[in-house]
Design an enzyme around this catalytic site. Structure first.
Site, PDB file in Angstrom:
ATOM      1  N   CYS A  45      27.225  26.992  46.591  1.00 20.17           N
ATOM      2  CA  CYS A  45      28.396  26.183  46.275  1.00 20.17           C
ATOM      3  C   CYS A  45      28.054  24.694  46.198  1.00 20.17           C
ATOM      4  O   CYS A  45      27.542  24.125  47.164  1.00 20.17           O
ATOM      5  CB  CYS A  45      29.470  26.415  47.337  1.00 20.17           C
ATOM      6  SG  CYS A  45      30.897  25.330  47.188  1.00 20.17           S
ATOM      7  N   TRP A  78      33.988  34.838  51.438  1.00 21.40           N
ATOM      8  CA  TRP A  78      32.692  34.552  52.045  1.00 21.40           C
ATOM      9  C   TRP A  78      32.452  35.404  53.281  1.00 21.40           C
ATOM     10  O   TRP A  78      33.294  35.485  54.168  1.00 21.40           O
ATOM     11  CB  TRP A  78      32.599  33.072  52.402  1.00 21.40           C
ATOM     12  CG  TRP A  78      32.771  32.179  51.222  1.00 21.40           C
ATOM     13  CD1 TRP A  78      33.853  31.406  50.929  1.00 21.40           C
ATOM     14  CD2 TRP A  78      31.849  31.989  50.148  1.00 21.40           C
ATOM     15  NE1 TRP A  78      33.659  30.736  49.748  1.00 21.40           N
ATOM     16  CE2 TRP A  78      32.434  31.070  49.243  1.00 21.40           C
ATOM     17  CE3 TRP A  78      30.575  32.497  49.865  1.00 21.40           C
ATOM     18  CZ2 TRP A  78      31.798  30.645  48.071  1.00 21.40           C
ATOM     19  CZ3 TRP A  78      29.930  32.080  48.705  1.00 21.40           C
ATOM     20  CH2 TRP A  78      30.535  31.167  47.828  1.00 21.40           C
ATOM     21  N   VAL A 111      39.909  31.258  50.371  1.00 20.77           N
ATOM     22  CA  VAL A 111      39.001  30.952  51.482  1.00 20.77           C
ATOM     23  C   VAL A 111      37.806  30.217  50.896  1.00 20.77           C
ATOM     24  O   VAL A 111      37.072  30.768  50.069  1.00 20.77           O
ATOM     25  CB  VAL A 111      38.554  32.232  52.202  1.00 20.77           C
ATOM     26  CG1 VAL A 111      37.533  31.920  53.290  1.00 20.77           C
ATOM     27  CG2 VAL A 111      39.767  32.947  52.789  1.00 20.77           C
ATOM     28  N   VAL A 113      34.468  27.185  51.031  1.00 17.93           N
ATOM     29  CA  VAL A 113      33.441  26.430  51.739  1.00 17.93           C
ATOM     30  C   VAL A 113      33.256  25.113  51.000  1.00 17.93           C
ATOM     31  O   VAL A 113      33.525  25.037  49.795  1.00 17.93           O
ATOM     32  CB  VAL A 113      32.110  27.201  51.795  1.00 17.93           C
ATOM     33  CG1 VAL A 113      32.210  28.397  52.714  1.00 17.93           C
ATOM     34  CG2 VAL A 113      31.639  27.643  50.405  1.00 17.93           C
ATOM     35  N   TYR A 176      33.422  23.403  35.419  1.00 17.70           N
ATOM     36  CA  TYR A 176      34.311  24.541  35.673  1.00 17.70           C
ATOM     37  C   TYR A 176      35.413  24.621  34.620  1.00 17.70           C
ATOM     38  O   TYR A 176      35.817  25.708  34.200  1.00 17.70           O
ATOM     39  CB  TYR A 176      34.931  24.430  37.068  1.00 17.70           C
ATOM     40  CG  TYR A 176      33.990  24.812  38.170  1.00 17.70           C
ATOM     41  CD1 TYR A 176      33.994  26.089  38.710  1.00 17.70           C
ATOM     42  CD2 TYR A 176      33.078  23.893  38.686  1.00 17.70           C
ATOM     43  CE1 TYR A 176      33.129  26.448  39.722  1.00 17.70           C
ATOM     44  CE2 TYR A 176      32.201  24.233  39.691  1.00 17.70           C
ATOM     45  CZ  TYR A 176      32.218  25.519  40.208  1.00 17.70           C
ATOM     46  OH  TYR A 176      31.338  25.875  41.202  1.00 17.70           O
TER      47      TYR A 176
END
Length: 332
Positions: A45, A78, A111, A113, A176
């Site tokens: 990421c 994750w 969720v 990170v 993106y």
């Protein structure tokens, strides 16, 4: 990172849901304390990579432990399948989602990170990916290593924020927006903005080694995490294919300079990066086949940026090698 990959014609990045601040004075309920918190990342990421680099450069490894998630997510996002018994050895959980639900049992959102988890309670503290590097550089200052660089110098903050905002909008998020566009028009708009910005950054960096000032700041970290993934993922997978990074001489040299800087390139795992994007994004790559290329050996070739001056760590010094348990396996 949390993304809205719905059928809407234009990609929208979901805002961070949990934005509590861990501060030196504890005024917001979360005081900086050595060993109390755990930084959860995926090496795939780019948003997590920012915090990993800041943590390494600042020497926060003894104060803020690191949990690395599997680059390939399942339906619960994750997971800690890289660890024995598929559990994080410190938090004792199988999925990062468990820390989210410890914080808010009713939470049903994404969720993401990076995330910082309070070890004693097991609760998520923050997933504020944009602000975390600057927070580590300022609020955690008392726990920095001797010789840590100033990644967010106060006299330069306005300029850092201005250029970081542009990088986020057109580059970090722009790739993106290209990759998840649902119409030709939205893709072309994002594509044009991306390469216009890269061209402007190339002009900016042609005569200066770093984006702001004469040493590395959080702005350089923000740009690097997209550049280092560009040829491996974004050029083909996200259709950002006007040029490869290796075909943009200034940015390619700049990225190699940063990659070869202690504390930056040693956080990068191209295997995790490629497996995450090509396996998880089945709507873009239905086969899940991970390409063998590109050739990565060029990342270690001379960059020649030293002639522009600048001091990577300012008045500070390079970090030492990463802890043995955090070393990325040599891939090339």
């Amino acid at each position: 990172m949390v993304a809205d990959k719905s059928d809407k014609p234009e990609f929208k990045r979901s805002p961070s849901r949990f934005v509590d601040r861990i501060t030196a004075d504890g005024a917001e309920g979360w005081p900086v304390e050595p060993g109390r918190y755990r930084l959860v990342v995926s090496r795939a990421c780019p948003w997590a990579n920012r915090s990993m680099i800041a943590r390494r450069l600042l020497g926060l490894e003894p104060a803020l432990s690191l949990a690395v998630a599997d680059p390939v997510q399942d339906e619960r996002s994750w997971r800690f399948t890289l660890d024995p018994d598929d559990r994080d050895p410190v938090l004792g959980i199988r999925y990062l989602a468990e820390a989210y639900h410890a914080r808010d049992p009713e939470y049903t959102g994404g969720v993401s990170v990076p995330a910082i988890v309070d070890v004693p309670s097991g609760k998520l503290v923050t997933n504020d990916y944009l602000r975390l590097p600057a927070e580590l550089a300022t609020e955690w200052r008392d726990l920095h290593r001797e010789g840590a660089p100033d990644l967010y110098p106060e006299p330069l903050r306005e300029e850092i924020e201005e250029i970081s905002d542009a990088i986020f909008r057109d580059v970090n998020n722009g790739v993106y927006m290209c990759g998840f566009a649902r119409t030709q028009q939205t893709y072309e708009r994002a594509f044009t903005a991306l390469f216009d910005r890269l061209d402007a950054l190339s002009d900016h960096l042609a005569t200066r080694r770093y984006l702001v000032g004469d040493s590395i700041t959080v702005a350089d970290i923000a740009l690097f995490v997209t550049l280092v993934r560009f040829d491996a993922v974004y050029h083909g997978h996200f259709k950002c294919n006007r040029n490869k990074l290796t075909e943009m001489p200034v940015l390619w040299a700049y990225a190699r300079d940063l990659f070869q800087t202690p504390g930056i390139g040693d956080t990068v795992d191209f295997d995790h990066i490629k497996r995450h994007y090509y396996v998880v994004h089945r709507e873009i790559n239905p086969s899940g086949i991970v390409p063998l290329g590109p050739d990565l050996s060029g990342w270690r070739t001379p960059h020649g940026r030293e002639v522009l001056g600048g001091r990577p760590f300012g008045d500070g010094t390079p970090p030492g090698p990463p802890p043995e348990e955090e070393r990325v396996p040599a891939r090339f």
